[in-house]
Every structure is written in structure tokens, then in C-alpha cells.
Design a protein around this motif. Structure first.
Motif, short mmCIF file in Angstrom:
data_model
loop_
_atom_site.label_atom_id
_atom_site.label_comp_id
_atom_site.label_asym_id
_atom_site.label_seq_id
_atom_site.Cartn_x
_atom_site.Cartn_y
_atom_site.Cartn_z
N HIS A 163 -2.29 10.57 6.81
CA HIS A 163 -1.55 11.40 6.10
C HIS A 163 -1.07 10.21 4.93
CE1 HIS A 163 -1.56 14.77 8.74
NE2 HIS A 163 -1.23 13.88 9.64
N ALA A 164 -2.02 9.70 4.59
CA ALA A 164 -1.54 8.68 3.49
C ALA A 164 -2.39 9.28 2.03
CB ALA A 164 -2.35 7.24 3.83
N SER A 165 -1.41 8.81 1.13
CA SER A 165 -2.02 8.85 -0.32
C SER A 165 -2.21 7.67 -0.74
CB SER A 165 -1.18 9.90 -1.13
OG SER A 165 0.06 9.04 -1.49
N TRP A 166 -3.01 7.60 -1.92
CA TRP A 166 -3.42 6.20 -2.64
C TRP A 166 -1.91 5.54 -3.01
CZ3 TRP A 166 -7.89 5.25 -1.31
CH2 TRP A 166 -8.86 6.22 -1.30
N ALA A 167 -0.75 6.28 -3.37
CA ALA A 167 0.31 5.94 -3.73
C ALA A 167 0.95 5.06 -2.41
CB ALA A 167 1.21 6.91 -4.20
N ASP A 168 0.55 5.46 -1.47
CA ASP A 168 1.15 4.73 0.00
C ASP A 168 0.70 3.37 0.23
OD1 ASP A 168 2.66 6.89 0.88
OD2 ASP A 168 1.04 7.78 1.40
N LEU A 169 -0.44 3.18 -0.45
CA LEU A 169 -1.06 1.68 -0.22
C LEU A 169 -0.43 0.52 -1.03
CD1 LEU A 169 -4.99 2.63 -0.38
CD2 LEU A 169 -3.42 2.80 1.64
N ALA A 194 0.05 -0.22 9.05
CA ALA A 194 1.23 -0.34 8.45
C ALA A 194 1.58 -1.98 8.72
CB ALA A 194 2.41 0.61 9.15
N MET A 233 7.15 3.35 4.18
CA MET A 233 6.51 2.13 4.41
C MET A 233 5.18 2.00 3.81
SD MET A 233 5.84 -0.24 7.84
CE MET A 233 7.22 0.51 8.64
N PRO A 234 4.84 0.87 3.23
CA PRO A 234 3.33 0.86 2.63
C PRO A 234 2.21 0.38 3.47
CG PRO A 234 4.83 -1.31 2.19
CD PRO A 234 5.48 -0.33 2.97
N TYR A 235 1.07 0.83 3.08
CA TYR A 235 -0.05 0.69 4.04
C TYR A 235 -0.80 -0.27 3.61
CZ TYR A 235 1.83 4.92 5.99
OH TYR A 235 2.71 5.80 6.58
#
Ligand code: KG4
Ligand code: ZN
Length: 360
Positions: free
Chosen positions: A68-74, A20, A1-3
Motif C-alpha cells: 500500500h505504498a505510493s512513490w511519495a512514501d519512498l 520500513a 514512515m518512509p520506505y
């Protein structure tokens, strides 16, 4: 799921949060500058910008790690674009732009007041409540006292606002005058129930023109006159001394340093502020076919205001955010950005920070 990563630096809190699409708050980090500004009795803009610069990287990093997010999750980065202190706004907005530039992410500039309103929506969503629309939204903080009619989407109609001091500012100024330090709202709120609000007569504002406008400067002056009419120099000095020795006195220590007459004054002050706010909310709620009332901003932490709003006097249900979402935070900025992102309303990297950005 993107954030969405939200960043808030409009005043004296450096905040970052990861939220989220469904409203889940994965992290919400806030670095408060209260300790820095306390000794000046209010926010010093130059110091605020400097503190934001110091705090922004660890706060954003902390929020990303905790989620626990990385830049790719944004899916996007949102930052407060105004209103607020321009030097402070610039720190958060520029930081957000840099991330967007490097990571090729959309930027969403959020109005701080819209953020405060979305804090309530976020909370209601988490507890499975449905806020019926249209809603009346009162944002009462250190810098704002605004009453909007909100359709639940992008349309806000300004019904009234303060003509002078904001409600939180009135708390802060009265607390400073009485020697209770900064910020004033929390301490006056806990002391108010210890006094008799009927023992000191303080005036309600007389407003010419829009009856939904607010005014708190007359109340502040009335408190000043009352203080001048009493022999209070010694007790005020004693409280200031207490604060110098201990920046966070307990309720017992405050009570020991505060005579009953002063507690009565505080109770009367709180009663008038709550009445000024709720009277207008009540009046507006009766008029416009309003289905819910949203009350947000730092003053929404106020126990007296919450009690009065839930006492049955309002014609529709009232919603407040949990206290940590009432004061400045970045989860509310990310939450307000989600519908904007879904409507495709992104901003360019030339977006300006605006000290007086209007919501309506
Ligand atoms: O929303 P906020 O964190 O920052 C601004 O956008 O201004 O609000 C801070 C303001 C301060 O003026 C503070 O004194 C006030 O909210 N405040 C309160 C309470 N807690 C914070 N005012 C009244 N009662 C409280 N319990
Ligand atoms: Zn605020």
C-alpha cells in the motif's frame, strides 16, 4: 514512515520488496525463473535477462501495491549492483535508476552478499533478538561461498572463500549428474536423511595456504568417480524421465526412483559439504573474538547444516534467516540499504553493474 523499495535481479529471481526503517517488511515479491532454467540444468544468462525484463514491472508494481505504498512514501530505491550475471543485474539496476530519475529519489547500489548478511539481521530484529558483534558471516549460495568477519557496520573482512565451485553449485552439479534436476540443493537435502553417510567414503578438501578457504571441486569429482564405478545409467535415466513427466516429484516418487546405495551417496555428500562449511566457521569463530555466527544464502536453507550449526559445536550462537529470506529476495537488499541511506551513502545514476563486485 518512509520506505525503501529494494530490487534484486542478480541471478534467476526477479524480486522487489518494500521495507520500513524499523525493518518491517511491508511486501516481498519474488518471480522465480526456475521453471525456465530447469530444462537446461542450470541458469542460462541470456534467458535470465529476458525473463527479468518480462517480470520486472509486474513484480515492482506488485510489491508497491501489496505494501500500500505510493512513490511519495519512498525514501530511496535500492538495487543489487553486483556480484551476479551482468545482463540480469542491468535490468534491475536500470529500472531502479529510472524510478530515481523520474521521482527524484536517491539510488543505493547494494552488494548482493551484503544483502544476504542483512537478511539475517532483518529476521533477528523482527524476532527481537540481538546479534552480538563482531559476527562471522558465511554466505553460501549457488554463486558464492565466502566467510567474512563483520563489525555490524560498513566494514567486512574477507577471511576465506571458495577456490573453485560454490557450495550450492556443488549441490546443483551433483544433482544434475544423478538425474535430480535443477536446483539440486532442496532435493538432495530432503533425501540425505534417508541414506547412511558412513556407507560411502568421500574425501574432505586438502587446502594449501589459507585454511579458511573452501574447495568443492574434489568432492564433485569423487562423486563422479563413484557414479562411474556403479551401473547407474538406468536409474539416472529413470529419474530424468520422472522429471520430464512431472517437474516437481514428491519425496515418495524420488524415493521410489532411488536405490539405497544412491541415498547413501547423497547422505555422504551432504555430510562432507556441511563439515567443510562448519569446520571453517568453527575455526574462525574460535580465533577472532567472534560473538555470533551468521549463515545465509540459499545453502543456509539446508536442514543438515542448520542442525549441525545448532548442535553446540560452535562457540557462539548461530543465526539463520527464515528459508524465504535465505534464497534471493529483495527485502534483504532494501534492509542492507537502510544503514547506507542513514550514513548518507547514495550512488550516482552512473553506477555500474559489476559481475565481480567485491564486498571486501
Ligand atoms: O542465494 P541463492 O538463492 O542464489 C544465489 O545467489 O546463488 O542460492 C541458490 C542456491 C542453489 O545452488 C541451490 O541448490 C542452493 O542454493 N540451495 C540449497 C538448498 N536450498 C537451496 N542447497 C542445499 N540445501 C538446500 N536446502
Ligand atoms: Zn544469492
Amino acid at each position: 514512515m518512509p520506505y525503501i523499495l529494494g530490487i534484486e535481479t542478480s541471478c534467476d529471481e526477479t524480486a522487489a520488496a518494500v521495507v520500513a526503517r524499523d525493518g518491517e517488511v511491508l511486501s516481498s515479491a519474488v518471480a522465480s525463473q526456475v521453471a525456465t532454467h530447469r530444462r537446461y540444468g542450470g541458469v542460462v544468462p541470456e534467458l535470465a535477462s529476458r525473463e527479468h525484463l518480462r517480470a520486472i514491472t509486474p513484480v515492482v508494481r506488485g510489491a508497491m501495491q501489496q505494501a500500500h505504498a505510493s512513490w511519495a512514501d519512498l525514501a530511496a530505491v535500492a538495487a543489487t549492483a553486483g556480484p551476479g550475471l551482468v545482463g540480469s543485474l542491468l535490468v534491475g539496476l536500470t529500472y531502479a535508476k529510472s524510478i530515481c530519475l523520474v521521482r527524484r529519489l536517491p539510488l543505493i547500489g547494494v552488494n548482493h552478499l551484503e544483502g544476504h548478511i542483512h537478511a539475517v539481521v532483518l529476521d533477528a530484529r523482527r524476532s527481537g533478538e540481538e546479534i552480538e558483534l563482531p559476527a562471522l558471516a558465511l554466505v553460501a549460495s549457488g554463486g558464492h561461498t565466502h566467510l567474512f568477519l563483520w563489525d555490524g557496520g560498513e566494514h567486512y573482512q574477507l577471511l576465506g572463500k571458495t577456490r573453485d565451485d560454490a557450495a550450492g553449485e556443488a549441490y546443483d552439479k551433483v544433482a544434475k549428474l544423478l538425474g535430480f534436476g535443477y536446483p539440486g540443493g532442496p532435493v538432495l537435502d530432503v533425501l540425505a536423511p534417508c541414506g547412511d553417510p558412513g556407507a560411502v567414503a568421500l574425501p574432505m578438501a586438502k587446502i594449501k595456504g589459507n585454511p579458511l578457504d573452501f574447495s568443492f571441486s574434489g568432492l564433485k569429482t569423487a562423486v563422479l568417480r563413484w557414479v562411474e564405478s556403479q551401473e547407474m545409467a538406468e536409474e539416472i535415466a529413470a529419474r530424468r524421465d520422472l522429471l520430464r513427466r512431472n517437474p516437481r516429484p514428491t519425496l515418495e516418487e524420488w524415493l521410489e526412483a532411488t536405490p539405497q546405495a544412491t541415498l547413501d551417496l547423497i547422505a555422504a555428500f551432504q555430510r562432507v559439504v556441511v563439515e567443510e562449511l562448519l569446520r571453517r566457521v568453527e575455526r574462525a569463530a574460535e580465533g577472532a573474538g567472534v560473538r555470533s555466527v551468521i549463515i545465509s544464502g540459499g545453502v543456509a536453507c539446508n536442514a543438515g547444516l542448520r542442525r549441525a550449526a545448532h548442535s553446540g559445536r560452535l562457540p557462539c550462537p548461530a543465526y539463520f534467516p527464515t528459508p524465504h529470506l535465505s534464497t534471493d529476495n529483495a527485502a534483504m537488499i532494501a534492509a542492507a540499504a537502510w544503514p547506507r541511506l542513514e550514513r548518507g551513502e547514495c550512488d550516482g545514476l552512473d553506477l555500474k553493474a559489476q559481475a565481480n563486485l567485491a564486498l571486501a
